[in-house]
Scaffold this active site. Structure first.
Site, PDB file in Angstrom:
ATOM      1  N   GLU A  69      -2.799  14.032   9.776  1.00 11.35           N
ATOM      2  CA  GLU A  69      -3.516  13.814   8.522  1.00 11.35           C
ATOM      3  C   GLU A  69      -4.981  13.575   8.872  1.00 11.35           C
ATOM      4  O   GLU A  69      -5.378  12.498   9.280  1.00 11.35           O
ATOM      5  CB  GLU A  69      -2.960  12.607   7.759  1.00 11.35           C
ATOM      6  N   GLN A 127      -3.943  -4.973   6.091  1.00  6.86           N
ATOM      7  CA  GLN A 127      -3.617  -3.988   7.124  1.00  6.86           C
ATOM      8  C   GLN A 127      -4.546  -4.204   8.315  1.00  6.86           C
ATOM      9  O   GLN A 127      -5.742  -3.929   8.231  1.00  6.86           O
ATOM     10  CB  GLN A 127      -3.776  -2.557   6.575  1.00  6.86           C
ATOM     11  N   ASP A 176      -0.541   9.433  10.446  1.00  6.81           N
ATOM     12  CA  ASP A 176      -1.384   8.967   9.349  1.00  6.81           C
ATOM     13  C   ASP A 176      -2.744   8.494   9.867  1.00  6.81           C
ATOM     14  O   ASP A 176      -2.826   7.775  10.869  1.00  6.81           O
ATOM     15  CB  ASP A 176      -0.681   7.818   8.621  1.00  6.81           C
ATOM     16  N   ASP A 208       0.837  -1.205   0.000  1.00  5.39           N
ATOM     17  CA  ASP A 208       0.000   0.000   0.000  1.00  5.39           C
ATOM     18  C   ASP A 208       0.873   1.257   0.000  1.00  5.39           C
ATOM     19  O   ASP A 208       0.651   2.188   0.768  1.00  5.39           O
ATOM     20  CB  ASP A 208      -0.954   0.006   1.199  1.00  5.39           C
TER      21      ASP A 208
END
Length: 595
Positions: free
Chosen positions: A279, A205, A237, A94
Site C-alpha cells: 500500500e 497508534q 499497510d 481505527d
C-alpha cells in the site's frame, strides 16, 4: 547487515525462518509447489478480486465461508478481507488498523482456527486469501506497548520514546503530518509516565522503531505466522512510513526498500507462493520503486492509486487527456510491475493528480480540487453525484471524498428523483467505469457491494460511534436483501449484477486480458473518449470509453473487428483507413480481431 550489522540478531532471524518453515503444514507446502510451477498465475485474465469487511459481508469468518459460493458466482478468485486481527473495541480501533495482537482474530469475528478453515475453503475453490499486515505501528493496547508504559526499557526501544520534546520537535520540522485536522502532530505526550512517543497516524497508534533489529525480526515472524495460517497475499499497510530518520520527511527512505526486500526473501524461503501487496499511496515516481527489480524484488503487487483517482477526475471533467497521458507512462514500465486496479475501496479518494501535467491546460491545483469535491458532493450545478467530504480543511483546501461507486455515478440521486432517464445514464456510467477497470493491466478488484449497485449508507450519521468518520458512508452492511434479486434483470440490482458479471465472464474467457498483454492508448479524435489497445499472442483488442453524458463521434480503424459484448452486431466499414463511429453517452465498446 547493511542496515543492522548485528550477528546475534541475524542468527535469531535465521532461526526464526527455520522454525516458521518447519511449522508450515503439508497442504500449504503442496500449494507452494503447485504455484511455483506457475509463478505468474496471478497475471491470468481469470484473476478478479473483491475486498470486504468480514462483519459487513458475513458477520463472522464462518459466515464468510458460508458465502463463498456467492463469490464464485461473482467470478472472484482473490478475496481481500479488511483488518480482522484483535484491536480495541472502541474508537481506538481505527477500523482494525490499531492491532493489539498480530496472532489473534477479533473475538466477535471468530478465531485463528476459523481463519485457517476459511483459507482452506478458499483454496479448494481456487480463491486466494488476502489479509492486511499493519507494519508501521501497534495499538497502545499491544503487549509491547503495555510493557513500555510500565517502564520496560526493552519494550520502549521497540518504539520511539523520548524524555522531553527536544528531539520530537526536530522531527516535526521535516516530518509531514498524516492527519493534520483529525490528529495533528506526529508525537503524543503520555501524561501517566511523562514520556513522548511517536504517533504518526493517531495518538493510540505507536510507531515501531525498525532501526531496532528485533522489531524487524518479530514483525517478520508475525507476518509468516499469518502466511502459515493459509493467507496467500499479505497487504503491507503504510509501508513507505516504516523507517524514520531525523532531518528527513520519514517517508520512502532507502532503508524501507531494504526491509521490504528482506521480507520478500523471507517469504521466498518459508512460503514461496505468498505474494506481497504494497500500500503505497504516493505520487507515481515514489510508487514504482516498491516493485524492486527482477533480480531484487520487493512487492509483487502495488495499488494503482494514481489511475484510480484520475478515473474519477476524468468522469467529472469529461476530459481523458490526463488518463491517456498516464497510460503512456504505465506502458513503458517493466513486466514485473503488477498493479491492483480498483474504483472504490474502504478508504477515501484523495486528489493526488499530476497537477504539473494539468497545468499545461490551465488547471490549478486548489480550484480543481474544490471543483472535484463540489461535483462529487452534488454541489456543482447539474451534478448527479452524491458523496461526502473526509478530513475537510478550509486552510489546506485538501478535503478528500467518500461514497460508493453507484452513488458517485448518480444512481442514488436518480432513484430519489424518480427520473428513469437519469437512472439509465447513471447505470451506464457505472458499467463504463467497471469495464475500464477490467481492461487495465493488472488485477481488477471490486469493492463488495458495487456488484449489486449498493448506495451510500447514510444511516451512519445516526450512530454516535460512526458519525465523526465520513468513510462510514461507503462501509455499510452488505445488502443481502438486494442480492437476492441479482438474477432478475427487471430489477436495478439484476441489471447491475448481470452487467458486471457478464463483463467479468468475457474477461475470463479471453486471453487478450492477460496482464502481460501490451497495452497503450490511442487518440480517437475526441478528448471525451478514451481509446485503448491491447495486443497479446496474435490478437488485438480495442476498447472505447465515453466519459461524457453526450453521444460522441470517434474515428476507428477500418478492420475486421468483432464486438466482444454484442458478437452479433455488425459494423459497416467506411471508406479509407478510418471509419466514423458514434458512441452513446457513457458508452463503451470492446472490439477484438486477429493480428
Amino acid at each position: 547487515m547493511s542496515i543492522y550489522n548485528d550477528e546475534k540478531a541475524f542468527d535469531f532471524f535465521l532461526g526464526m525462518l527455520k522454525k516458521a518453515y518447519s511449522e508450515r503444514k503439508a497442504t500449504l507446502r503442496n500449494l507452494d509447489e503447485r504455484r511455483l510451477e506457475n509463478p505468474e498465475a496471478h497475471h491470468s485474465n481469470k484473476m478478479v478480486g473483491m475486498m470486504m469487511y468480514t462483519e459487513k459481508f458475513g458477520g463472522t469468518l464462518k459466515g464468510v465461508e458460508e458465502k463463498l459460493p456467492y463469490l464464485k458466482e461473482c467470478g472472484v478468485k482473490y478475496l481481500h478481507l479488511m483488518p480482522l486481527l484483535d484491536s480495541p473495541d472502541d474508537e481506538r480501533s481505527d477500523g482494525g488498523y490499531a492491532v493489539s495482537d498480530f496472532r489473534k482474530v477479533r473475538p466477535d469475528l471468530g478465531t485463528m482456527d476459523d481463519l485457517e478453515d476459511l483459507a482452506a475453503s478458499c483454496h479448494r475453490r481456487g480463491i486466494r486469501l488476502c489479509l492486511d499486515f499493519v507494519m508501521n505501528h501497534t495499538s497502545e493496547d499491544h503487549e509491547w506497548a503495555k510493557a513500555a508504559r510500565k517502564g520496560d526499557k526493552g519494550a520502549q526501544e521497540k518504539y520511539f520514546f523520548y524524555d522531553n520534546w527536544d528531539i520530537p520537535n526536530e522531527f516535526e520540522k521535516t516530518m509531514p503530518q498524516v492527519f493534520p485536522e483529525t490528529a495533528p502532530g506526529s508525537f503524543t505526550y503520555l501524561e501517566d509516565i511523562f514520556k513522548v512517543v511517536m504517533t504518526s497516524f493517531y495518538p493510540f497508534q505507536w510507531d515501531l522503531n525498525y532501526a531496532n533489529p528485533m522489531v524487524f525480526n518479530d514483525m517478520t515472524e508475525n507476518m509468516l505466522y499469518l502466511a502459515n495460517r493459509g493467507v496467500d497475499i499479505i497487504r503491507l499497510d503504510a509501508v513507505p512510513y516504516i523507517w524514520k530518520e531525523l532531518g528527513t520527511n520519514c517517508r520512502n527512505l532507502p532503508q524501507v526498500h531494504t526491509l521490504v526486500r528482506m521480507m520478500n526473501l523471507a517469504c521466498s524461503i518459508v512460503c514461496p507462493s505468498v505474494l506481497l501487496l504494497g500500500e503505497v499511496v504516493m505520487e507515481p515516481k515514489e510508487v514504482v520503486p516498491y516493485f524492486g527489480t527482477p533480480e531484487k524484488p520487493e512487492c509483487d503487487m502495488l495499488y494503482n492509486v494514481t489511475t484510480m483517482c484520475t478515473i474519477w477526475h476524468t468522469l467529472a471533467t469529461r476530459d481523458v487527456r490526463l488518463l491517456r497521458h498516464q497510460l503512456e507512462i504505465l506502458e513503458i514500465l517493466p513486466d514485473n510491475c503488477m498493479f491492483q486496479n480498483y474504483l472504490r475501496c474502504h478508504d477515501d479518494i484523495g486528489w493526488g493528480l499530476d497537477y504539473g501535467y494539468l497545468g499545461w491546460f490551465g488547471t490549478q491545483q486548489a480550484p480543481h480540487k474544490k471543483y472535484l469535491n463540489d461535483w462529487f458532493t452534488g454541489k456543482w450545478p447539474g451534478s448527479p453525484s452524491r458523496g461526502e467530504l473526509y478530513n475537510d480543511s478550509e486552510a489546506l483546501a485538501d478535503a478528500r471524498l467518500c461514497g460508493t461507486t453507484a452513488s458517485l455515478c448518480g444512481v442514488e440521486s436518480a432513484i430519489e428523483s424518480g427520473d428513469t432517464n437519469a437512472l439509465d445514464t447513471a447505470v451506464a456510467a457505472d458499467f463504463m467505469l467497471h469495464a475500464w477497470m477490467l481492461m487495465l493491466r493488472g488485477i481488477p478488484v471490486l469493492y463488495s457491494g458495487d456488484e449489486i449497485g449498493m448506495l451510500n449508507d447514510n444511516k451512519y450519521h445516526l450512530d454516535p460511534d460512526k458519525a465523526a468518520d465520513s468513510r462510514n458512508l461507503h462501509r455499510g452492511d452488505f445488502r443481502w436483501d438486494l442480492a437476492e434479486h441479482r438474477n432478475d434483470p427487471e430489477t436495478l440490482t439484476g441489471r447491475i449484477f448481470g452487467g458486471i458479471t457478464r463483463l467479468i465472464n468475457i474477461r475470463r474467457e479471453n486471453q487478450i486480458f492477460h496482464s502481460d498483454a501490451n497495452m497503450y492508448p490511442v487518440n480517437l479524435g475526441d478528448d471525451r473518449v478514451l481509446g485503448v489497445v491491447r495486443e497479446y499472442k496474435g490478437q488485438k483488442m480495442l476498447g472505447i470509453y465515453n466519459f461524457s453524458e453526450h453521444s460522441c463521434r470517434t474515428e476507428i480503424e477500418t478492420a475486421d473487428w468483432k464486438d466482444m459484448i454484442e458478437p452479433e452486431r455488425e459494423y459497416i466499414p467506411g471508406e479509407g483507413p478510418k471509419s466514423e463511429y458514434w458512441i452513446e453517452p457513457y458508452g463503451f465498446r470492446w472490439f477484438i480481431r486477429d493480428l
